[in-house]
Write a protein that holds these residues in place. Structure first.
Motif, mmCIF file in Angstrom:
data_model
loop_
_atom_site.group_PDB
_atom_site.id
_atom_site.type_symbol
_atom_site.label_atom_id
_atom_site.label_comp_id
_atom_site.label_asym_id
_atom_site.label_seq_id
_atom_site.Cartn_x
_atom_site.Cartn_y
_atom_site.Cartn_z
ATOM 1 N N SER A 1 5.057 14.303 3.514
ATOM 2 C CA SER A 1 4.256 13.185 3.300
ATOM 3 C C SER A 1 5.152 12.114 2.849
ATOM 4 C CB SER A 1 3.032 13.727 2.158
ATOM 5 O OG SER A 1 2.422 14.617 2.519
ATOM 6 N N VAL B 1 0.367 18.218 -3.794
ATOM 7 C CA VAL B 1 0.505 16.824 -3.565
ATOM 8 C C VAL B 1 -0.914 16.127 -3.676
ATOM 9 C CG1 VAL B 1 0.998 15.267 -1.885
ATOM 10 C CG2 VAL B 1 2.114 17.474 -1.898
ATOM 11 N N ARG C 1 -7.725 3.980 -8.702
ATOM 12 C CA ARG C 1 -8.115 3.011 -8.081
ATOM 13 C C ARG C 1 -9.576 2.543 -7.700
ATOM 14 N NH1 ARG C 1 -3.823 1.499 -9.291
ATOM 15 N NH2 ARG C 1 -1.848 1.413 -8.233
ATOM 16 N N SER D 1 -2.815 9.555 4.294
ATOM 17 C CA SER D 1 -2.065 10.705 3.814
ATOM 18 C C SER D 1 -3.046 11.621 3.277
ATOM 19 C CB SER D 1 -1.177 9.940 2.644
ATOM 20 O OG SER D 1 -0.258 9.160 3.116
ATOM 21 N N ASN E 1 -7.168 1.667 0.199
ATOM 22 C CA ASN E 1 -5.823 1.816 0.516
ATOM 23 C C ASN E 1 -5.689 2.506 1.786
ATOM 24 O OD1 ASN E 1 -2.859 2.535 0.930
ATOM 25 N ND2 ASN E 1 -2.397 2.014 -1.212
ATOM 26 N N GLU F 1 0.706 -1.232 -0.064
ATOM 27 C CA GLU F 1 0.102 0.046 -0.049
ATOM 28 C C GLU F 1 0.785 1.316 0.171
ATOM 29 O OE1 GLU F 1 -4.201 -1.273 2.233
ATOM 30 O OE2 GLU F 1 -2.792 0.156 3.294
ATOM 31 N N ILE F 2 2.140 1.097 0.783
ATOM 32 C CA ILE F 2 2.725 2.355 0.816
ATOM 33 C C ILE F 2 3.484 2.582 -0.351
ATOM 34 C CG2 ILE F 2 4.849 3.243 2.037
ATOM 35 C CD1 ILE F 2 4.199 1.865 4.509
ATOM 36 N N LEU G 1 5.559 12.731 -9.024
ATOM 37 C CA LEU G 1 5.429 14.244 -8.583
ATOM 38 C C LEU G 1 7.145 14.783 -8.391
ATOM 39 C CD1 LEU G 1 3.713 16.912 -8.282
ATOM 40 C CD2 LEU G 1 3.320 16.193 -5.997
ATOM 41 N N LEU H 1 -4.563 9.094 -8.374
ATOM 42 C CA LEU H 1 -4.272 7.852 -8.033
ATOM 43 C C LEU H 1 -5.611 7.267 -7.292
ATOM 44 C CD1 LEU H 1 -2.705 5.251 -7.298
ATOM 45 C CD2 LEU H 1 -2.018 6.179 -5.004
ATOM 46 N N ARG I 1 -3.239 3.407 3.875
ATOM 47 C CA ARG I 1 -2.194 4.473 3.685
ATOM 48 C C ARG I 1 -2.422 5.675 2.999
ATOM 49 N NH1 ARG I 1 2.376 4.715 7.211
ATOM 50 N NH2 ARG I 1 2.807 2.407 8.081
ATOM 51 N N LEU I 2 -3.244 5.334 1.810
ATOM 52 C CA LEU I 2 -3.798 6.357 0.986
ATOM 53 C C LEU I 2 -4.602 7.337 1.766
ATOM 54 C CD1 LEU I 2 -3.646 7.705 -1.675
ATOM 55 C CD2 LEU I 2 -5.149 6.076 -2.386
ATOM 56 N N ALA J 1 3.030 7.342 -7.081
ATOM 57 C CA ALA J 1 2.585 8.601 -7.319
ATOM 58 C C ALA J 1 3.215 9.846 -6.822
ATOM 59 C CB ALA J 1 1.022 8.599 -6.832
ATOM 60 N N LEU J 2 3.825 9.736 -5.434
ATOM 61 C CA LEU J 2 4.557 10.860 -4.961
ATOM 62 C C LEU J 2 6.051 10.856 -5.965
ATOM 63 C CD1 LEU J 2 3.848 11.111 -1.290
ATOM 64 C CD2 LEU J 2 2.722 12.125 -3.210
ATOM 65 N N ASP K 1 2.051 2.035 -3.229
ATOM 66 C CA ASP K 1 1.320 2.658 -4.268
ATOM 67 C C ASP K 1 1.430 4.321 -4.206
ATOM 68 O OD1 ASP K 1 -0.092 0.825 -5.975
ATOM 69 O OD2 ASP K 1 -2.080 1.595 -5.110
ATOM 70 N N VAL K 2 1.213 4.470 -2.973
ATOM 71 C CA VAL K 2 1.214 5.762 -2.710
ATOM 72 C C VAL K 2 2.496 6.538 -3.269
ATOM 73 C CG1 VAL K 2 0.675 7.868 -1.212
ATOM 74 C CG2 VAL K 2 -0.195 5.777 -0.890
ATOM 75 N N ALA L 1 -1.730 14.776 -7.175
ATOM 76 C CA ALA L 1 -1.175 13.539 -7.454
ATOM 77 C C ALA L 1 -1.998 12.373 -6.771
ATOM 78 C CB ALA L 1 0.164 13.363 -7.065
ATOM 79 N N LEU L 2 -2.414 12.620 -5.582
ATOM 80 C CA LEU L 2 -3.230 11.803 -4.752
ATOM 81 C C LEU L 2 -4.571 11.423 -5.315
ATOM 82 C CD1 LEU L 2 -2.109 11.928 -1.141
ATOM 83 C CD2 LEU L 2 -1.163 10.640 -2.724
ATOM 84 N N LEU M 1 5.198 18.055 0.579
ATOM 85 C CA LEU M 1 5.443 16.921 -0.150
ATOM 86 C C LEU M 1 6.675 16.136 0.656
ATOM 87 C CD1 LEU M 1 5.505 14.888 -2.600
ATOM 88 C CD2 LEU M 1 6.841 16.814 -3.902
#
Lengths: 229, 229
Positions: free
Chosen positions: A160, B94, B105, B160, B154, A90-91, A101, B101, B156-157, A97-98, A93-94, B97-98, A157
């Motif tokens: 996070s 940020v 998903r 964040s 997710n 999961e981490i 960026l 995602l 964690r997502l 994306a970051l 995955d995020v 970007a999230l 950013l």
DNA sequence: AAACAATTTATTGTCGACAATCAGCAATCG
DNA sequence: CGATTGCTGATTGTCGACAATAAATTGTTT
């Protein structure tokens, strides 16, 4: 910009409060593995160790709980967090994306000096790879990605991203640190830096994202190897 | 699975500790604006208010500091954080970007039931728009995006994202909440949900990112209007 | 009256102590 | 013999008190 050069310990004590100091200290203990994942943390012991009472320690632990490095059960204590493969997934995955960026922003803003700094770290990593110094490579790798997110010039950013990678660090500590893959990893780094040097934001973003994805794949491979099941 | 249906108050008190309870309570105070941005927070007052001693309050504040809702100056106290336009801008960077995602998903995983839930909220927002109920729309908007990030599946997502949007919330509280733009905002929402219904991850991601960007633009417009200079 | 110094007040930082709770073990009872 | 109940030691949760620091106020001097 503020003088980020080298804050002396005195300045730290004056600006930061005791709980904050204790918090980074405990964080080091966790990240270094001295406090193992899953282990229960004894407040009195830590207080003794730092020469304070339990108050500041408790405050520090509450901070660490918020940053997900520990979890807390009522009346039972706080435990060093364990990060499962699923959670690491999961981490990642995020993080992918970051990272995209980050690559984009750095390519847009990087100064010549910052580029030189990045390339210097790249060289050091090459040397670490040559002598198979995995530990050194690991540290340099962290530093490399830290520099990247810093150079992106977005404080939120950075925040996070650091929060996320700390969680990943916690997973890596579970022992299944990969063995090979160092040369290929650094090859990916070089491609990213090349795109940054060309100020090609789109490419740098894509490459850094792919690098994260490759890193995740390496993690899976190592996990599968460690636990064939 | 555990009975997630309706956690009774007793269960809450048993599972969550007092500092955690106090923390969400203070968070509400901040997010509702009862504790204004920039204001200094008095520990004793809060302790009195909640009927506890200062210990739990201090622990809660340390947690809130870690989630960046307050900042703390040594020997001077903790202050409700103020989020500048520049910082809100960073957050949006940020968040975009999230959001991309998230859209992707959700489009991949959304169940029919979840889709119906989203559409229900959309309808409610339409109704709020019809009667120009900005407050209700705002609450529904938060709920909509909360559902989306949840449906992304997710943890964690989610974490964040929530952290980020809390910061944005803090900015919005500075009074310059936009007036118009409700209909267009909900039109964007509908396009996103349509892409989700079609299980088109790429499109949903792109649209949700664009929605965040548009939201950022609306913020800038409102800020410029409020402070012409 | 203005600027500076001394004092008072309010608030935070830290601590030690006590109460509440839990895990483990022993004793008891079926 | 197994399960349940009641201790016991250890650890967390919470509190009130005191010390340290900063802000506000007052007084003093030029």
């Amino acid at each position: 910009m503020a003088p980020t050069a080298a804050p002396t310990k005195l300045q730290l004590v004056q600006s930061n409060s005791l709980p904050a100091l204790v918090q980074v200290e405990i964080e080091q203990l966790i990240l270094s593995g001295e406090l193992a994942a899953g282990e229960r943390i004894n407040e009195s012991d830590l207080a003794m160790r730092f020469g304070t009472s339990r108050g500041p320690v408790r405050e520090a632990l509450r901070g660490l709980e918020e940053s997900r490095l520990v979890r807390s059960e009522k009346n039972r204590g706080v435990f060093v967090r364990e990060v499962s493969v699923a959670e690491a997934d999961e981490i990642y995955d995020v993080r992918e994306a970051l990272d995209q960026l980050i690559g984009q922003r750095v390519a847009e803003r990087a100064t010549p000096q910052q580029l030189r700094d990045l390339e210097a770290v790249l060289d050091e990593m090459d040397r670490a790879t040559a002598v198979q110094d995995v530990k050194a490579y690991h540290a340099l790798n962290l530093r490399f990605h830290d520099m990247l997110v810093d150079f992106a010039g977005n404080a939120r950013l950075t925040e996070s991203y650091r929060l996320l990678t700390k969680g990943l660090l916690l997973y890596r500590l579970r022992g299944l640190q990969n063995g090979g893959g160092l040369p290929v990893s650094n090859t990916e780094h070089k491609a990213v830096v090349a795109a940054i040097a060309a100020h090609d934001g789109v490419r740098a973003g894509r490459l850094l994202r792919q690098h994260a994805a490759a890193s995740r794949a390496r993690m899976h491979k190592a996990a599968a190897a460690a636990k064939p099941k």
